[in-house]
Design a protein around this motif. Structure first.
Motif, PDB file in Angstrom:
ATOM      1  N   LEU A  85       0.857  -1.184   0.000  1.00 42.54           N
ATOM      2  CA  LEU A  85       0.000   0.000   0.000  1.00 42.54           C
ATOM      3  C   LEU A  85       0.890   1.229   0.000  1.00 42.54           C
ATOM      4  CD1 LEU A  85      -2.729  -0.930   2.673  1.00 42.54           C
ATOM      5  CD2 LEU A  85      -2.901  -1.082   0.178  1.00 42.54           C
ATOM      6  N   ASN A  86       0.722   2.079  -0.990  1.00 40.64           N
ATOM      7  CA  ASN A  86       1.519   3.299  -1.057  1.00 40.64           C
ATOM      8  C   ASN A  86       0.777   4.443  -0.396  1.00 40.64           C
ATOM      9  OD1 ASN A  86       2.570   2.139  -4.206  1.00 40.64           O
ATOM     10  ND2 ASN A  86       3.918   2.404  -2.453  1.00 40.64           N
ATOM     11  N   GLY A  87       1.443   5.091   0.532  1.00 41.10           N
ATOM     12  CA  GLY A  87       0.868   6.165   1.311  1.00 41.10           C
ATOM     13  C   GLY A  87       1.601   6.267   2.633  1.00 41.10           C
ATOM     14  N   ARG A  88       1.015   6.969   3.579  1.00 38.10           N
ATOM     15  CA  ARG A  88       1.668   7.192   4.875  1.00 38.10           C
ATOM     16  C   ARG A  88       0.786   6.723   6.025  1.00 38.10           C
ATOM     17  NH1 ARG A  88       6.099  10.344   4.354  1.00 38.10           N
ATOM     18  NH2 ARG A  88       6.347  11.515   2.397  1.00 38.10           N
ATOM     19  N   VAL A  89       1.455   6.221   7.045  1.00 34.93           N
ATOM     20  CA  VAL A  89       0.775   5.943   8.306  1.00 34.93           C
ATOM     21  C   VAL A  89       0.878   7.206   9.152  1.00 34.93           C
ATOM     22  CG1 VAL A  89       0.841   4.609  10.445  1.00 34.93           C
ATOM     23  CG2 VAL A  89       1.154   3.461   8.248  1.00 34.93           C
ATOM     24  N   THR A  90      -0.247   7.796   9.464  1.00 36.74           N
ATOM     25  CA  THR A  90      -0.246   9.050  10.217  1.00 36.74           C
ATOM     26  C   THR A  90      -0.482   8.844  11.703  1.00 36.74           C
ATOM     27  OG1 THR A  90      -2.596   9.384   9.733  1.00 36.74           O
ATOM     28  CG2 THR A  90      -1.000  10.371   8.204  1.00 36.74           C
ATOM     29  N   LYS A  91      -0.942   7.629  12.078  1.00 37.41           N
ATOM     30  CA  LYS A  91      -1.165   7.361  13.490  1.00 37.41           C
ATOM     31  C   LYS A  91      -1.234   5.853  13.715  1.00 37.41           C
ATOM     32  CE  LYS A  91      -4.214   8.481  17.410  1.00 37.41           C
ATOM     33  NZ  LYS A  91      -5.450   9.163  17.850  1.00 37.41           N
ATOM     34  N   VAL A  92      -0.717   5.431  14.870  1.00 33.90           N
ATOM     35  CA  VAL A  92      -0.810   4.027  15.270  1.00 33.90           C
ATOM     36  C   VAL A  92      -1.610   3.958  16.567  1.00 33.90           C
ATOM     37  CG1 VAL A  92       0.449   1.969  16.007  1.00 33.90           C
ATOM     38  CG2 VAL A  92       1.404   3.439  14.216  1.00 33.90           C
ATOM     39  N   ASN A  93      -2.629   3.109  16.595  1.00 33.54           N
ATOM     40  CA  ASN A  93      -3.396   2.852  17.815  1.00 33.54           C
ATOM     41  C   ASN A  93      -3.260   1.365  18.127  1.00 33.54           C
ATOM     42  OD1 ASN A  93      -5.228   2.448  19.892  1.00 33.54           O
ATOM     43  ND2 ASN A  93      -6.797   3.768  19.005  1.00 33.54           N
ATOM     44  N   HIS A  94      -2.227   1.030  18.896  1.00 32.77           N
ATOM     45  CA  HIS A  94      -1.949  -0.386  19.111  1.00 32.77           C
ATOM     46  C   HIS A  94      -2.967  -1.037  20.047  1.00 32.77           C
ATOM     47  CE1 HIS A  94       0.469  -3.943  18.742  1.00 32.77           C
ATOM     48  NE2 HIS A  94       0.584  -4.064  20.050  1.00 32.77           N
ATOM     49  N   ASN A  95      -3.625  -0.246  20.856  1.00 35.49           N
ATOM     50  CA  ASN A  95      -4.666  -0.824  21.728  1.00 35.49           C
ATOM     51  C   ASN A  95      -5.781  -1.450  20.892  1.00 35.49           C
ATOM     52  OD1 ASN A  95      -3.279  -0.025  24.017  1.00 35.49           O
ATOM     53  ND2 ASN A  95      -4.432   1.891  24.251  1.00 35.49           N
ATOM     54  N   ASP A  96      -6.133  -0.773  19.784  1.00 41.49           N
ATOM     55  CA  ASP A  96      -7.182  -1.281  18.905  1.00 41.49           C
ATOM     56  C   ASP A  96      -6.621  -2.091  17.743  1.00 41.49           C
ATOM     57  OD1 ASP A  96      -9.036  -0.006  20.478  1.00 41.49           O
ATOM     58  OD2 ASP A  96      -9.136   1.791  19.205  1.00 41.49           O
ATOM     59  N   PRO A 100      -2.051   8.528  -1.326  1.00 46.01           N
ATOM     60  CA  PRO A 100      -1.713   9.768  -2.054  1.00 46.01           C
ATOM     61  C   PRO A 100      -2.934  10.564  -2.486  1.00 46.01           C
ATOM     62  CG  PRO A 100      -0.418   7.908  -2.865  1.00 46.01           C
ATOM     63  CD  PRO A 100      -1.460   7.339  -1.958  1.00 46.01           C
ATOM     64  N   GLU A 101      -4.021   9.883  -2.800  1.00 45.94           N
ATOM     65  CA  GLU A 101      -5.267  10.537  -3.192  1.00 45.94           C
ATOM     66  C   GLU A 101      -6.417   9.919  -2.395  1.00 45.94           C
ATOM     67  OE1 GLU A 101      -5.572  13.051  -5.205  1.00 45.94           O
ATOM     68  OE2 GLU A 101      -3.546  13.097  -6.066  1.00 45.94           O
ATOM     69  N   GLY A 102      -7.377  10.739  -2.038  1.00 50.43           N
ATOM     70  CA  GLY A 102      -8.553  10.226  -1.341  1.00 50.43           C
ATOM     71  C   GLY A 102      -8.452  10.361   0.162  1.00 50.43           C
ATOM     72  N   ASP A 103      -9.487   9.909   0.832  1.00 47.45           N
ATOM     73  CA  ASP A 103      -9.585  10.049   2.286  1.00 47.45           C
ATOM     74  C   ASP A 103      -8.751   8.999   3.003  1.00 47.45           C
ATOM     75  OD1 ASP A 103     -11.409  12.115   1.891  1.00 47.45           O
ATOM     76  OD2 ASP A 103     -13.137  10.742   1.928  1.00 47.45           O
ATOM     77  N   GLU A 104      -8.323   9.345   4.201  1.00 47.31           N
ATOM     78  CA  GLU A 104      -7.610   8.380   5.019  1.00 47.31           C
ATOM     79  C   GLU A 104      -8.571   7.324   5.538  1.00 47.31           C
ATOM     80  OE1 GLU A 104      -5.916  10.832   8.075  1.00 47.31           O
ATOM     81  OE2 GLU A 104      -7.692  10.703   9.352  1.00 47.31           O
ATOM     82  N   ARG A 105      -7.996   6.169   5.902  1.00 51.86           N
ATOM     83  CA  ARG A 105      -8.826   5.079   6.402  1.00 51.86           C
ATOM     84  C   ARG A 105      -8.054   4.264   7.433  1.00 51.86           C
ATOM     85  NH1 ARG A 105      -7.207   3.085   1.212  1.00 51.86           N
ATOM     86  NH2 ARG A 105      -6.226   0.998   1.313  1.00 51.86           N
ATOM     87  N   GLU A 106      -8.787   3.451   8.166  1.00 55.30           N
ATOM     88  CA  GLU A 106      -8.165   2.603   9.170  1.00 55.30           C
ATOM     89  C   GLU A 106      -7.783   1.256   8.551  1.00 55.30           C
ATOM     90  OE1 GLU A 106      -7.655   3.750  12.397  1.00 55.30           O
ATOM     91  OE2 GLU A 106      -8.341   5.611  11.455  1.00 55.30           O
ATOM     92  N   VAL A 107      -6.593   0.785   8.903  1.00 53.36           N
ATOM     93  CA  VAL A 107      -6.137  -0.538   8.479  1.00 53.36           C
ATOM     94  C   VAL A 107      -5.881  -1.359   9.740  1.00 53.36           C
ATOM     95  CG1 VAL A 107      -4.351  -1.854   7.276  1.00 53.36           C
ATOM     96  CG2 VAL A 107      -5.102   0.359   6.356  1.00 53.36           C
ATOM     97  N   ALA A 108      -6.558  -2.482   9.844  1.00 54.42           N
ATOM     98  CA  ALA A 108      -6.417  -3.331  11.023  1.00 54.42           C
ATOM     99  C   ALA A 108      -5.264  -4.314  10.855  1.00 54.42           C
ATOM    100  CB  ALA A 108      -7.718  -4.085  11.280  1.00 54.42           C
TER     101      ALA A 108
END
Length: 438
Positions: free
Chosen positions: A78-89, A97-105
């Motif tokens: 997956l090309n793009g950036r991880v902007t936050k990590v929530n390890h609890n969840d 690069p284009e479009g809205d951010e989303r959560e990846v489990a």
């Protein structure tokens, strides 16, 4: 089992860890019980030790990068950036690069985001400064140096000419010294094609805040390198800091002032910051706290290695492993094996590495090396530098391409063409459109 392993970063640690998992978990990846994903802004891994040779034209830029999708056919990229990590969840926030951010489990995370340039609040640094960590920066720098030679040849203004032919490198570690040495060699070689530029017209300045250069190869080899650079006409300023570069006017702490259009910043790196809301502990330097087993300290199902991690050096108690490719590649092997051990309920191994030494290239047929206490310089060190790094380039495909480039360079002169217009491909079209509107 149905485990999803997420690797944040596709550099040394990310690529080599995924390669290890791809080999060790063939059956699991085939039947779908384990899946692996890499998230990285680029679709390739850059072999950074070869950036200086790419910048100097000794290697094709395409041959110092490894395409992730080709090398890792069993891994999702997956090309793009991880902007936050929530390890609890067990989720990360992914920004494509284009479009809205989303959560990846995920079930297991590997933090391998590497490092970025560590800059300082120096006035004007961004006016002319450029880093030297990516293939884009290396090629842009090559184009810039050659373009400025063209500019100096074509102008009759002595001030413009002097400014164009003055190049500054800040930072005298591996990146700075190798970049300067290769580009200085290329620029001096290029003068044979110019009528009004001699080798003595080109000025290279190396600025280092400490009292020595290339500390990785030891004091003796560092002093020899310093002497060699000065014999080549490079101005090496030790115990000197960059104070200002506003508008290209460079001011150094020793009182030296001059104008330059090019400043290469290689004065250190820092781990890539990724907010985790405290779910991944950080040390005082902003690195992820990591155990000798390459697990995140106090956290389950989380691993880290490379520049982003503070890994204890078991061979030197109380210290941490240095952020370099040598450690990153070896850590990735242990990390990949430990993930497999963890999945199978086996005991994890500790990362322990005895430092073998360092090698550095100083331009064509010149190098310096300190390996297992054996100190080499000149042609033997240059040959060792190339041989060692060739052995570390991922995939046979890239190894062969690098050898072919080197072989062709034995019979043909290096290319000294600036392709700076590649950085602004639409300028000509826009100019034509503007003419049409008139």
């Amino acid at each position: 089992m149905n485990k999803h392993i997420l690797i944040v970063g596709g550099g040394y640690v990310g690529l080599y860890t995924a390669l290890r998992l791809q080999r060790k978990l063939r059956r699991e990846l085939r039947d779908g019980s384990v899946s692996v994903t890499i998230i990285d802004p680029q679709s390739y891994m850059t072999y950074q030790p070869f950036l200086p040779e790419a910048a100097a034209g000794n290697l094709s830029p395409r041959h110092v990068v490894a395409p992730l999708r080709r090398v890792l056919p069993k891994v999702r990229i997956l090309n793009g950036r991880v902007t936050k990590v929530n390890h609890n969840d067990r989720t990360v926030t992914f920004q494509p690069p284009e479009g809205d951010e989303r959560e990846v489990a995920y079930d297991i995370i590997v933090m391998a985001a590497g490092s970025i340039s560590r800059t300082l609040p120096i006035p004007g640094l961004t006016d002319i400064g450029i880093g030297f960590k990516s293939i884009g920066e290396a090629i842009a720098l090559r184009n810039r140096v050659l373009h400025l030679l063209d500019l100096a040849e074509s102008t009759e203004d002595p001030e413009v000419r002097r400014r164009a032919l003055t190049f500054v490198v800040v930072g005298a570690g591996f990146a700075g010294v190798e970049a300067l040495a290769e580009l200085e060699d290329m620029s001096k070689h290029s003068t044979r094609y110019y009528r009004n530029i001699t080798r003595d017209d080109i000025r290279w300045v190396l600025v280092e805040a400490t009292d020595r250069i290339l500390p990785e190869v030891g004091p003796e080899m560092g002093r020899w390198t310093l002497e060699q650079l000065r014999e080549r006409g490079v101005e090496v300023k030790l115990e000197t800091r960059l104070e200002s570069a506003v508008g290209g006017h460079v001011v150094l702490s020793d009182g030296t002032e001059f104008d330059s259009d090019t400043l290469v910043w290689t004065a250190g790196v820092k781990s890539t910051p990724i907010p985790s809301g405290g779910t991944l502990p950080l040390d005082e330097r902003g690195r992820i706290k990591t155990t000798a087993k390459l697990t995140v300290d106090g956290v389950t199902d989380a691993y880290a290695a490379g520049d982003v991690a503070g890994v204890p050096d078991l061979t030197n108690p109380g210290e941490y492993t240095t952020p370099n490719a040598q450690h990153a590649v070896r850590q990735a092997k242990v990390l990949g094996d430990n993930i497999v051990r963890g999945l199978r309920g086996e005991k994890l191994a500790e990362y322990r590495h005895k430092y073998v030494g360092s090698v550095a290239g100083l331009g064509l047929h010149q190098g310096v090396a300190n390996v297992y206490g054996v100190k080499l310089r000149g042609l033997p060190a240059w040959f060792m530098h190339r041989t060692y790094h060739l052995s570390r380039v991922p995939t046979l495909n890239r190894k062969v391409r690098v050898v072919v480039d080197w072989t062709l360079a034995l019979f043909f002169k290096r290319e000294t063409i600036s392709l700076g217009e590649m950085e602004h491909p639409r300028d000509g079209f826009r100019a034509a459109a503007a003419t049409t509107r008139r």
